[in-house]
Write a protein that holds these residues in place. Structure first.
Motif, PDB file in Angstrom:
ATOM      1  N   ARG A   1       0.848  -1.194   0.000  1.00  0.00           N
ATOM      2  CA  ARG A   1       0.000   0.000   0.000  1.00  0.00           C
ATOM      3  C   ARG A   1       0.882   1.242   0.000  1.00  0.00           C
ATOM      4  N   SER A   2       0.510   2.220  -0.808  1.00  0.00           N
ATOM      5  CA  SER A   2       1.221   3.493  -0.833  1.00  0.00           C
ATOM      6  C   SER A   2       0.219   4.626  -0.677  1.00  0.00           C
ATOM      7  N   PHE A   3       0.736   5.820  -0.437  1.00  0.00           N
ATOM      8  CA  PHE A   3      -0.119   6.968  -0.116  1.00  0.00           C
ATOM      9  C   PHE A   3       0.470   8.207  -0.768  1.00  0.00           C
ATOM     10  N   LEU A   4      -0.363   8.956  -1.472  1.00  0.00           N
ATOM     11  CA  LEU A   4       0.112  10.147  -2.150  1.00  0.00           C
ATOM     12  C   LEU A   4      -0.768  11.338  -1.781  1.00  0.00           C
ATOM     13  N   VAL A   5      -0.127  12.377  -1.250  1.00  0.00           N
ATOM     14  CA  VAL A   5      -0.822  13.613  -0.882  1.00  0.00           C
ATOM     15  C   VAL A   5      -0.522  14.664  -1.941  1.00  0.00           C
ATOM     16  N   TRP A   6      -1.565  15.302  -2.460  1.00  0.00           N
ATOM     17  CA  TRP A   6      -1.382  16.390  -3.426  1.00  0.00           C
ATOM     18  C   TRP A   6      -1.844  17.702  -2.794  1.00  0.00           C
ATOM     19  N   LEU A   7      -0.934  18.698  -2.771  1.00  0.00           N
ATOM     20  CA  LEU A   7      -1.216  19.993  -2.153  1.00  0.00           C
ATOM     21  C   LEU A   7      -1.392  21.055  -3.240  1.00  0.00           C
ATOM     22  N   HIS A   8      -2.561  21.648  -3.290  1.00  0.00           N
ATOM     23  CA  HIS A   8      -2.897  22.591  -4.345  1.00  0.00           C
ATOM     24  C   HIS A   8      -2.267  23.972  -4.119  1.00  0.00           C
ATOM     25  N   GLY A   9      -2.391  24.821  -5.125  1.00  0.00           N
ATOM     26  CA  GLY A   9      -1.847  26.162  -5.055  1.00  0.00           C
ATOM     27  C   GLY A   9      -2.818  27.163  -4.447  1.00  0.00           C
ATOM     28  N   LEU A  10      -2.377  28.392  -4.310  1.00  0.00           N
ATOM     29  CA  LEU A  10      -3.161  29.465  -3.700  1.00  0.00           C
ATOM     30  C   LEU A  10      -4.489  29.661  -4.433  1.00  0.00           C
ATOM     31  N   GLY A  11      -5.598  29.705  -3.674  1.00  0.00           N
ATOM     32  CA  GLY A  11      -6.913  29.951  -4.238  1.00  0.00           C
ATOM     33  C   GLY A  11      -7.564  28.748  -4.880  1.00  0.00           C
ATOM     34  N   ASP A  12      -6.878  27.642  -4.946  1.00  0.00           N
ATOM     35  CA  ASP A  12      -7.407  26.425  -5.560  1.00  0.00           C
ATOM     36  C   ASP A  12      -8.065  25.566  -4.478  1.00  0.00           C
ATOM     37  N   SER A  13      -8.391  24.331  -4.805  1.00  0.00           N
ATOM     38  CA  SER A  13      -8.961  23.405  -3.822  1.00  0.00           C
ATOM     39  C   SER A  13      -8.483  22.003  -4.107  1.00  0.00           C
ATOM     40  N   GLY A  14      -8.602  21.140  -3.123  1.00  0.00           N
ATOM     41  CA  GLY A  14      -8.188  19.756  -3.296  1.00  0.00           C
ATOM     42  C   GLY A  14      -8.977  19.015  -4.361  1.00  0.00           C
ATOM     43  N   PRO A  15     -10.337  19.018  -4.276  1.00  0.00           N
ATOM     44  CA  PRO A  15     -11.129  18.265  -5.255  1.00  0.00           C
ATOM     45  C   PRO A  15     -10.872  18.670  -6.701  1.00  0.00           C
ATOM     46  N   ALA A  16     -10.530  19.932  -6.939  1.00  0.00           N
ATOM     47  CA  ALA A  16     -10.276  20.386  -8.303  1.00  0.00           C
ATOM     48  C   ALA A  16      -9.051  19.721  -8.915  1.00  0.00           C
ATOM     49  N   ASN A  17      -8.195  19.153  -8.079  1.00  0.00           N
ATOM     50  CA  ASN A  17      -6.962  18.531  -8.561  1.00  0.00           C
ATOM     51  C   ASN A  17      -7.043  17.012  -8.674  1.00  0.00           C
ATOM     52  N   GLU A  18      -8.178  16.438  -8.338  1.00  0.00           N
ATOM     53  CA  GLU A  18      -8.286  14.984  -8.329  1.00  0.00           C
ATOM     54  C   GLU A  18      -8.049  14.320  -9.686  1.00  0.00           C
ATOM     55  N   PRO A  19      -8.336  14.982 -10.823  1.00  0.00           N
ATOM     56  CA  PRO A  19      -8.030  14.328 -12.112  1.00  0.00           C
ATOM     57  C   PRO A  19      -6.558  13.974 -12.297  1.00  0.00           C
ATOM     58  N   ILE A  20      -5.678  14.529 -11.482  1.00  0.00           N
ATOM     59  CA  ILE A  20      -4.246  14.218 -11.590  1.00  0.00           C
ATOM     60  C   ILE A  20      -3.999  12.719 -11.429  1.00  0.00           C
ATOM     61  N   ARG A  21      -4.822  12.074 -10.655  1.00  0.00           N
ATOM     62  CA  ARG A  21      -4.584  10.650 -10.395  1.00  0.00           C
ATOM     63  C   ARG A  21      -4.710   9.792 -11.653  1.00  0.00           C
ATOM     64  N   THR A  22      -5.368  10.305 -12.696  1.00  0.00           N
ATOM     65  CA  THR A  22      -5.533   9.524 -13.921  1.00  0.00           C
ATOM     66  C   THR A  22      -4.206   9.303 -14.649  1.00  0.00           C
ATOM     67  N   PHE A  23      -3.166  10.063 -14.293  1.00  0.00           N
ATOM     68  CA  PHE A  23      -1.856   9.878 -14.909  1.00  0.00           C
ATOM     69  C   PHE A  23      -1.080   8.724 -14.267  1.00  0.00           C
ATOM     70  N   PHE A  24      -1.641   8.110 -13.223  1.00  0.00           N
ATOM     71  CA  PHE A  24      -0.940   7.074 -12.472  1.00  0.00           C
ATOM     72  C   PHE A  24      -1.688   5.752 -12.634  1.00  0.00           C
ATOM     73  N   SER A  25      -1.503   5.125 -13.802  1.00  0.00           N
ATOM     74  CA  SER A  25      -2.270   3.935 -14.148  1.00  0.00           C
ATOM     75  C   SER A  25      -1.465   2.645 -14.098  1.00  0.00           C
ATOM     76  N   SER A  26      -0.191   2.726 -13.748  1.00  0.00           N
ATOM     77  CA  SER A  26       0.628   1.513 -13.678  1.00  0.00           C
ATOM     78  C   SER A  26       0.151   0.607 -12.536  1.00  0.00           C
ATOM     79  N   PRO A  27       0.409  -0.692 -12.636  1.00  0.00           N
ATOM     80  CA  PRO A  27      -0.049  -1.624 -11.594  1.00  0.00           C
ATOM     81  C   PRO A  27       0.445  -1.260 -10.194  1.00  0.00           C
ATOM     82  N   GLU A  28       1.606  -0.615 -10.122  1.00  0.00           N
ATOM     83  CA  GLU A  28       2.143  -0.251  -8.807  1.00  0.00           C
ATOM     84  C   GLU A  28       1.217   0.687  -8.035  1.00  0.00           C
ATOM     85  N   PHE A  29       0.295   1.338  -8.758  1.00  0.00           N
ATOM     86  CA  PHE A  29      -0.593   2.290  -8.104  1.00  0.00           C
ATOM     87  C   PHE A  29      -1.980   1.727  -7.835  1.00  0.00           C
TER      88      PHE A  29
END
Length: 255
Positions: free
Chosen positions: A43-71
């Motif tokens: 099991r692994s864990f990845l935290v994504w920290l957004h920029g000024l004025g942004d929000s966490g949920p708005a950045n969730e599409p980033i996870r689509t770039f991590f499709s290898s079996p390791e993830f």
């Protein structure tokens, strides 16, 4: 000896012995023919920290770039910064991890170190909760953009143990060199990756370029990759994320 030659009262025992022998032989054959199932990746864990004025949920599409079996067993966290007035935006209230005094951010911009340290506590609490759930610290990665990138650096350097890695996109060093004395030996072993556009007009390239020398002074190795993005402004490209994905996979495999 046939079953007929066994006394009647001993026949149940003889039958049982035959059954045990057959089961044992079958188990032996099956164990030779069927390869053991592959172990699940840790099991692994990845935290994504957004920029000024942004929000966490708005950045969730980033996870689509991590499709290898390791993830397949990666848990993601996209927290949102609290609402707070921001000095560089004339006191306007927005999602902000800590106060920023001026935009553009330069290599010599003043920092509100006290609010940075408060933000670090918030991210450390997220990490500690995941560790308590059973994830090894070396399987935990912190990534962030702009203000979130600056917080990523602060989070990694001030965490007492070695993490899997930290990736900064268009960030800066949000404190002065006096913080180096607070960096633990474990934190100094956490791998760092840094992206910065060479034509960034919000966090100037000089602010990002100051990071490698700061980290070197602290005894920390950092892969700095601005040369690959000479025309990049204050944004994230898919090429950066496509580089980050195998970089994290490499850190996971090296453990």
């Amino acid at each position: 000896m046939s079953l007929r030659s066994v006394p009647l009262f001993l026949r149940p025992l003889a039958v049982a012995a035959v059954i045990v022998t057959v089961v044992s032989l079958l188990s032996s054959l099956l164990s030779r023919q069927i390869p053991p199932s592959p172990q699940l990746s840790a099991r692994s864990f990845l935290v994504w920290l957004h920029g000024l004025g942004d929000s966490g949920p708005a950045n969730e599409p980033i996870r689509t770039f991590f499709s290898s079996p390791e993830f397949n067993r990666t848990e993601w966290s996209f927290p949102s910064a609290p609402l707070a007035p921001v000095t560089c935006n004339n006191g306007a209230v927005m999602h902000s991890w800590f106060d920023i005094y001026e935009i553009p951010v330069t290599a010599v911009s003043p920092n509100d170190e006290n609010s940075v340290l408060e933000a670090v506590k918030t991210v450390h609490a997220i990490i500690d909760k995941e560790v308590a759930a059973g994830t090894p610290t070396k399987n935990i990665f912190i990534c962030g953009f702009s203000q979130g990138g600056a917080l990523t650096l602060a989070t990694v350097l001030l965490y007492p143990k070695t993490l899997g890695g930290g990736a900064v996109f268009s960030g800066w060093v949000p404190f002065n060199s006096s913080i180096i004395a607070s960096i633990s030996p474990g934190a100094k072993k956490t791998p760092m990756l840094w992206f910065h556009g060479m034509v960034d007009e919000v966090v100037l390239f000089d602010a990002g370029k100051a990071a490698p020398s700061f980290l070197e002074q602290a005894g920390i190795q950092c892969e700095f990759k601005p040369q690959a993005y000479p025309s990049l402004g204050h944004s994230i490209t898919k090429e950066e994320l496509q580089y980050l994905e195998p970089w994290i996979r490499t850190q996971l495999k090296s453990q």
